[in-house]
Design a protein around this motif. Structure first.
Motif, short mmCIF file in Angstrom:
data_model
loop_
_atom_site.label_atom_id
_atom_site.label_comp_id
_atom_site.label_asym_id
_atom_site.label_seq_id
_atom_site.Cartn_x
_atom_site.Cartn_y
_atom_site.Cartn_z
N VAL A 306 0.81 -1.21 0.00
CA VAL A 306 0.00 0.00 0.00
C VAL A 306 0.85 1.27 0.00
CG1 VAL A 306 -1.77 1.30 1.26
CG2 VAL A 306 -1.87 -1.20 1.17
N CYS A 307 1.94 1.29 0.76
CA CYS A 307 2.73 2.53 0.84
C CYS A 307 4.21 2.26 0.54
CB CYS A 307 2.54 3.22 2.19
SG CYS A 307 2.58 2.15 3.62
N PRO A 308 4.54 1.95 -0.69
CA PRO A 308 5.93 1.67 -1.06
C PRO A 308 6.85 2.87 -0.88
CG PRO A 308 4.56 1.85 -3.02
CD PRO A 308 3.64 1.82 -1.85
N THR A 309 6.35 4.08 -1.10
CA THR A 309 7.19 5.27 -0.95
C THR A 309 7.63 5.44 0.50
OG1 THR A 309 6.06 6.39 -2.77
CG2 THR A 309 7.30 7.76 -1.24
N PHE A 310 6.69 5.36 1.42
CA PHE A 310 7.02 5.52 2.83
C PHE A 310 7.96 4.42 3.29
CE2 PHE A 310 6.27 5.37 7.42
CZ PHE A 310 6.39 6.72 7.75
N ARG A 311 7.73 3.19 2.84
CA ARG A 311 8.60 2.08 3.23
C ARG A 311 10.02 2.31 2.72
NH1 ARG A 311 6.13 0.70 6.67
NH2 ARG A 311 8.23 0.84 7.50
N ARG A 312 10.17 2.80 1.50
CA ARG A 312 11.50 3.08 0.93
C ARG A 312 12.20 4.17 1.73
NH1 ARG A 312 12.61 7.06 -2.39
NH2 ARG A 312 10.43 7.29 -3.04
N SER A 445 -2.39 16.74 7.99
CA SER A 445 -3.20 16.18 6.90
C SER A 445 -4.52 15.63 7.45
CB SER A 445 -2.42 15.08 6.17
OG SER A 445 -2.86 13.80 6.53
N VAL A 446 -5.44 15.27 6.56
CA VAL A 446 -6.75 14.82 7.04
C VAL A 446 -7.34 13.67 6.21
CG1 VAL A 446 -8.30 16.31 5.69
CG2 VAL A 446 -8.88 15.77 8.05
N GLN A 447 -6.71 13.31 5.11
CA GLN A 447 -7.34 12.35 4.19
C GLN A 447 -7.64 11.01 4.83
OE1 GLN A 447 -5.53 11.92 0.34
NE2 GLN A 447 -6.80 10.19 -0.25
N GLY A 448 -6.79 10.52 5.69
CA GLY A 448 -6.99 9.18 6.26
C GLY A 448 -8.01 9.11 7.37
N HIS A 449 -8.73 10.19 7.63
CA HIS A 449 -9.67 10.27 8.75
C HIS A 449 -10.83 9.30 8.59
CE1 HIS A 449 -11.87 12.09 12.03
NE2 HIS A 449 -10.93 13.01 12.20
N GLY A 450 -11.28 8.71 9.74
CA GLY A 450 -12.51 7.93 9.74
C GLY A 450 -13.71 8.87 9.78
N LYS A 451 -14.88 8.38 9.79
CA LYS A 451 -15.35 7.04 9.96
C LYS A 451 -15.21 6.25 8.65
CE LYS A 451 -19.71 4.62 10.86
NZ LYS A 451 -21.15 4.77 11.20
N TYR A 452 -14.75 5.00 8.79
CA TYR A 452 -14.55 4.16 7.63
C TYR A 452 -15.81 3.34 7.38
CZ TYR A 452 -9.94 5.51 9.17
OH TYR A 452 -8.86 6.25 9.60
N ASN A 482 -6.94 2.18 0.68
CA ASN A 482 -6.88 2.98 -0.54
C ASN A 482 -6.63 4.46 -0.26
OD1 ASN A 482 -7.59 1.43 -3.26
ND2 ASN A 482 -8.74 0.45 -1.59
N GLN A 483 -7.09 4.95 0.89
CA GLN A 483 -6.75 6.33 1.27
C GLN A 483 -5.26 6.42 1.60
OE1 GLN A 483 -9.10 8.49 0.59
NE2 GLN A 483 -10.37 6.69 0.19
N ILE A 484 -4.74 5.41 2.30
CA ILE A 484 -3.31 5.40 2.63
C ILE A 484 -2.47 5.31 1.35
CG2 ILE A 484 -1.47 4.11 3.78
CD1 ILE A 484 -3.27 5.67 5.67
N ARG A 485 -2.95 4.56 0.38
CA ARG A 485 -2.23 4.46 -0.90
C ARG A 485 -2.11 5.83 -1.55
NH1 ARG A 485 -3.67 4.18 -6.19
NH2 ARG A 485 -2.25 3.02 -7.60
N GLU A 486 -3.20 6.60 -1.56
CA GLU A 486 -3.16 7.93 -2.16
C GLU A 486 -2.29 8.88 -1.33
OE1 GLU A 486 -6.96 9.57 -3.06
OE2 GLU A 486 -7.56 7.89 -4.35
N MET A 487 -2.31 8.72 -0.01
CA MET A 487 -1.43 9.54 0.83
C MET A 487 0.03 9.21 0.56
SD MET A 487 -3.70 9.31 4.37
CE MET A 487 -2.61 10.27 5.41
N ASP A 488 0.32 7.96 0.30
CA ASP A 488 1.69 7.57 -0.05
C ASP A 488 2.12 8.18 -1.38
OD1 ASP A 488 3.99 5.64 0.66
OD2 ASP A 488 3.53 5.08 -1.40
N GLN A 489 1.20 8.25 -2.33
CA GLN A 489 1.50 8.91 -3.61
C GLN A 489 1.73 10.41 -3.41
OE1 GLN A 489 -2.02 7.66 -5.76
NE2 GLN A 489 -0.95 5.96 -6.75
N PHE A 490 0.99 10.99 -2.47
CA PHE A 490 1.19 12.40 -2.12
C PHE A 490 2.59 12.61 -1.55
CE2 PHE A 490 0.84 14.54 2.16
CZ PHE A 490 1.19 15.82 1.75
N ILE A 491 3.05 11.71 -0.69
CA ILE A 491 4.40 11.80 -0.13
C ILE A 491 5.44 11.71 -1.24
CG2 ILE A 491 6.09 10.58 1.31
CD1 ILE A 491 3.72 9.73 3.10
#
Length: 692
Positions: A306-312, A445-452, A482-491
Motif C-alpha cells: 500500500v505505501c511503497p514510498t514511505f517504506r522506501r 493532513s486529514v485524508q486518512g480520517h474515519g469514519k470508515y 486505498n486512502q493510505i495508498r493515495e497519501m503515499d503517492q502524495f508523499i
C-alpha cells in the motif's frame, strides 16, 4: 406536691414510649412480606442503592459492547466486583439527592438520564474511535456537531432529533402528572443520610486509590475506562485537569533543573534574538492523519503493498517507532506534543490543551524558538480553521500564518467528504515561497480520517482486501488502505518537489495515531495501539541514527540532528534525556510555563500572542464591476469560502473563480465601494479574515 407531679409526668412519658415501642415491634412481627417490600420500595435510599447497581451495569455494558460483547458489563461486575460496586456508589451518591424532594420519581429520572446519556454517548463514541468519552469532549461539542454528517447518515440524525424531542416531552409530562410524595419530607433525617453517603464515598475513594484498585493517572485512557469503570473515569476527567503543582515547587527547584551555564547570566531561560536562519534548513513537519502501513495489520491480507514510498524512505533515512498519546483519535494532542515538547499525559485524562489552557495563554513552542533564529513559522491544515480552536490557539503558539481549508482552492474530497492530501503540496510550496527567511512549517493532513464505511463505497479500488475477520471490517480496511495508498503517492510527489527546491529542506513525516477501526494489540505487528512510525527525509543527505521516540521528543531529536539547540524544553530534552528525574522535571517545566509563576523565565511570560495571518496569499479586491443590475468583484486568491461582506454582514455570493465573485443580492450603489471580501468558516458563519 410539685415533685410528685413531675415524677408522675415522667412515668407517664416512659409508659407511652414503652407502649409505642411495643406497638412497633408488634407491627413488624405481623407485617406481611408484601408490606415489607412495599415499605422497602418507599425507602428512597434503598431504591437508589438498587437502581445505582442497575445503572452501572447498563453503562459498563454500553462501554464494552463496541469492543467486546453484550456481556461485557456482567463480566466486569464478576471479575472486578469491588471496582464495580465503587462505581455504583458514585452513582448512588447522586441518586440519594432525590430523598429531599417530593417529586422523587422525577428527580430519579433526571439523575438517571444524566448517567445513561454518558453511557450511551460513550458507547457511540467508541464505535467511531478508540478514545472514550470525557468531560473535555463537552468543550468540543461545537466541533463535533459540525462534522456529525461525516459519522451519521441523515436518517440517523433525524431519528436522534426526534428522540430528543420525545424525551423532553415525556420529562415535562412526568413533572406535571408524575407521582408526588404525600407525606412531609423528613428533611433532617435525609440530609444527615446524604451527608453520611458523601463522607463514605470520599473515604472509599481514598481507600480505592491508596490500595491501587483505581489510579488517578491514566497512561492509557481506553484501558483506564476498561479497568476502573466508566463512571469513575468520566468523573476523574472532570475533577482532574491541567498539570498538578509539583511538590516543593519554588524558584530554586525550577532553576535547579538546568546547569548554570544553560541558564546564562540572567538566571533564566530567555531566548536571544539572532539572525542566523540561513545557516539552517527549512524544517517541515508533516503529520499524517491515521497513517500506518496497512501491511502491518496482521488480521487482514491485501492484494498489494500500500505505501511503497514511505517504506522506501524508512529504509533509507533516519526513522523509528513513534509513541503517540492518542489512539484512533486525538490529533490535536499529537500536535501539542511535537510543537511544545511536553507530554499530553501531564494534563488531566482526556484533556485537550487546545480546548483549555492554550485558549488563554501563550506557550513556548518550536515556532517561537525558531523565530528567535530568524525563521518564519507557518501552520497548514486541510480542514476547518476553527476545529479544536486552531485559528485562536496557533497564534498563542507562535505561528505567523495559518492556512486552513478555507484558504485552499480546488480541494478534492474523499467519498467520506474529507479533503485529500495531494493539495497540500502547493500549500507548503506557497509557504516556503512567501518569505525570504527560512521557514518552519507544521502541516496536518486529514485524508486518512474515519469514519470508515462498513459497506463497499469504492468501485474498482486499486487495493483490495483479500482476507478480513468480517465482511464489515473488509470494507472498512479496504477504504482505509486505498486512502493510505493515495497519501503515499502524495508523499512521493512532495519529496520530488522538495528535491528540486533550491534551499535545504528537512521533512519530518509521521502518523498521528492508528486508524479508528476495531484493532487490538495482537492485530498489529508492533503490538502497540499507540505506536506509529516517523521518518526524517532531507534534500541534502542529513545523517542520523534510527531511534524509537515519544512524539514529545521528536522535535528535540530533529534539532539535535541539525546541531541546533534553542528553547527551554528542547534544550532540557537534549541535555538531560538520561536524567533519573527526566519526566518529573519535564512535567515541572510544563507547570511553571503554563500554570506557575514563570520562574524559569525570571518571573514573567516572555511570549506575546502573534498577530497571525490567515493564509499566506493576500486576498485582494482589484475592482467592483456592475453589469446590468448585478455586481461582480474582481481580485486575487479568492476561494469557494470567499464571501462579499458589507459592514460586517455576509452577503449572498457565488464563487466564479480565483479572480471573480458574483453578488447575488442588491446593494445600494453608494455602498458598493465599501464592500469587502471575507473568508467564512466552512460550516459556520464565523468570519476568519477580511480584506483591508
Amino acid at each position: 406536691m410539685n415533685k410528685e407531679t413531675n415524677e408522675s409526668r415522667k412515668f407517664d412519658k416512659f409508659e407511652k414510649l414503652d407502649r409505642k415501642v411495643e406497638q412497633t415491634i408488634q407491627e413488624v412481627e405481623t407485617m406481611t412480606n408484601r408490606q415489607r417490600l412495599h415499605k422497602l420500595t418507599h425507602n428512597s435510599f434503598a431504591v437508589a442503592a438498587l437502581w445505582s447497581l442497575i445503572l452501572n451495569l447498563i453503562i459498563e455494558t454500553l462501554g464494552r459492547f463496541p469492543t467486546t460483547s453484550i456481556w461485557g458489563g456482567i463480566q466486569f461486575a464478576l471479575h472486578e466486583p469491588i471496582v464495580f460496586i465503587y462505581n455504583a456508589m458514585i452513582i448512588f451518591t447522586t441518586l440519594v439527592i432525590a430523598s429531599v424532594f417530593k417529586r422523587r420519581v422525577f428527580v430519579y429520572t433526571i439523575v438517571s438520564l444524566f448517567w445513561l446519556i454518558i453511557g450511551i454517548v460513550n458507547g457511540v463514541i467508541l464505535t467511531q474511535r478508540m478514545t472514550p468519552f470525557t468531560v473535555k469532549d463537552l468543550s468540543i461539542l461545537d466541533d463535533g456537531l459540525t462534522i456529525v454528517t461525516n459519522y451519521l447518515s441523515t436518517w440517523e440524525i433525524a431519528l436522534a432529533i426526534v428522540g430528543v424531542v420525545i424525551a423532553i416531552g415525556l420529562l415535562v409530562l412526568l413533572y406535571i402528572k408524575g407521582p408526588k410524595k404525600g407525606l412531609p419530607v423528613k428533611w433532617k433525617r435525609n440530609l444527615i443520610g446524604i451527608g453520611l453517603v458523601i463522607v463514605i464515598t470520599f473515604g472509599t475513594t481514598s481507600f480505592m486509590i491508596s490500595s491501587g484498585k483505581v489510579e488517578t493517572f491514566f497512561g492509557n485512557l481506553a484501558y483506564a475506562y476498561r479497568d476502573y469503570g466508566v463512571v469513575y473515569c468520566f468523573t476523574n476527567t472532570w475533577l482532574n485537569t491541567g498539570i498538578s503543582k509539583p511538590d516543593g515547587y519554588s524558584k530554586e527547584s525550577m532553576l535547579d533543573i538546568f546547569n548554570s551555564d544553560e541558564l546564562g547570566d540572567d538566571k533564566a531561560m530567555l531566548l536571544e534574538q539572532k539572525d542566523e536562519d540561513d545557516k539552517h534548513p527549512n524544517i517541515i513537519f508533516l503529520q499524517l492523519e491515521s497513517f500506518i502501513d496497512p501491511m502491518t495489520i496482521k488480521s487482514i491480507e491485501l492484494s498489494e503493498e500500500v505505501c511503497p514510498t514511505f517504506r522506501r524512505l524508512v529504509e533509507n533515512y533516519p526513522s523509528g517507532q513513534l509513541t503517540v498519546p492518542a489512539c484512533g483519535a486525538g490529533t490535536a494532542n499529537v500536535e501539542f506534543e511535537v510543537m511544545t515538547g511536553l507530554s499530553a499525559k501531564f494534563f488531566g485524562p482526556g484533556e485537550y490543551p487546545y480546548k483549555s489552557i492554550l485558549r488563554e495563554k501563550t506557550v513556548e513552542t518550536l515556532g517561537y524558538d525558531l523565530k528567535s533564529l530568524g525563521y518564519s513559522a507557518h501552520a497548514i491544515h486541510n480542514h476547518r480553521a476553527v476545529f479544536y480552536n486552531r485559528n485562536t490557539v496557533f497564534a498563542n503558539m507562535g505561528m505567523d500564518t495559518f492556512t486552513s481549508i478555507e484558504y485552499m482552492n480546488n480541494v478534492e474530497k474523499t467519498p467520506k467528504n474529507w479533503a485529500k492530501d495531494d493539495g497540500l503540496v502547493e500549500c507548503m510550496l506557497d509557504a516556503l515561497n512567501s518569505t525570504e527567511s527560512r521557514d518552519m512549517i507544521y502541516t496536518i493532513s486529514v485524508q486518512g480520517h474515519g469514519k470508515y464505511p462498513g459497506e463497499q463505497v469504492l468501485q474498482n479500488p486499486k487495493v483490495t482486501v483479500t482476507s478480513a475477520p468480517t465482511e464489515e471490517l473488509k470494507w472498512k480496511f479496504e477504504y482505509y488502505a486505498n486512502q493510505i495508498r493515495e497519501m503515499d503517492q502524495f508523499i512521493d510527489r512532495l519529496t520530488k518537489e522538495f528535491e528540486k527546491y533550491d534551499e535545504p529542506i528537512v521533512l519530518v513525516m509521521y502518523g498521528d495515531h492508528i486508524p479508528a477501526i476495531d484493532l487490538k494489540e495482537e492485530d498489529l505487528a508492533n503490538n502497540n495501539l499507540y505506536g506509529t512510525e516517523y521518518v526524517i527525509w532531507s534534500n541534502f543527505g542529513l545523517q542520523g541514527n534510527d531511534e524509537d521516540l515519544h512524539s514529545y521528543q521528536l522535535a528535540a531529536h530533529v534539532m539535535e540532528m541539525l546541531d541546533m539547540q534553542v528553547g527551554t524544553v528542547f534544550t532540557y530534552q537534549q541535555n538531560h534525556k538520561n536524567s533519573e528525574t527526566y519526566l518529573s522535571d519535564l512535567k515541572a517545566l510544563g507547570y511553571d510555563m503554563l500554570y506557575g509563576d514563570y520562574h524559569i523565565y525570571g518571573g514573567k511570560n516572555p511570549f506575546e500572542r502573534v498577530k497571525m495571518k490567515m493564509g499566506v496569499k493576500d486576498i485582494k479586491i482589484e475592482d467592483v464591476v456592475k453589469i446590468g443590475d448585478k455586481y461582480y468583484i474582481k481580485g486575487k486568491n479568492f476561494t469557494e469560502y470567499s464571501k462579499v461582506t458589507l459592514d460586517g454582514q455576509t452577503l449572498k455570493t457565488i464563487y466564479l473563480g480565483e479572480n471573480i465573485l458574483g453578488l447575488l443580492e442588491d446593494v445600494d450603489p453608494e455602498d458598493a465601494e465599501n464592500m469587502k471580501v471575507s473568508q467564512i468558516e466552512k460550516k459556520g458563519n464565523e468570519i476568519l479574515s477580511t480584506t483591508e
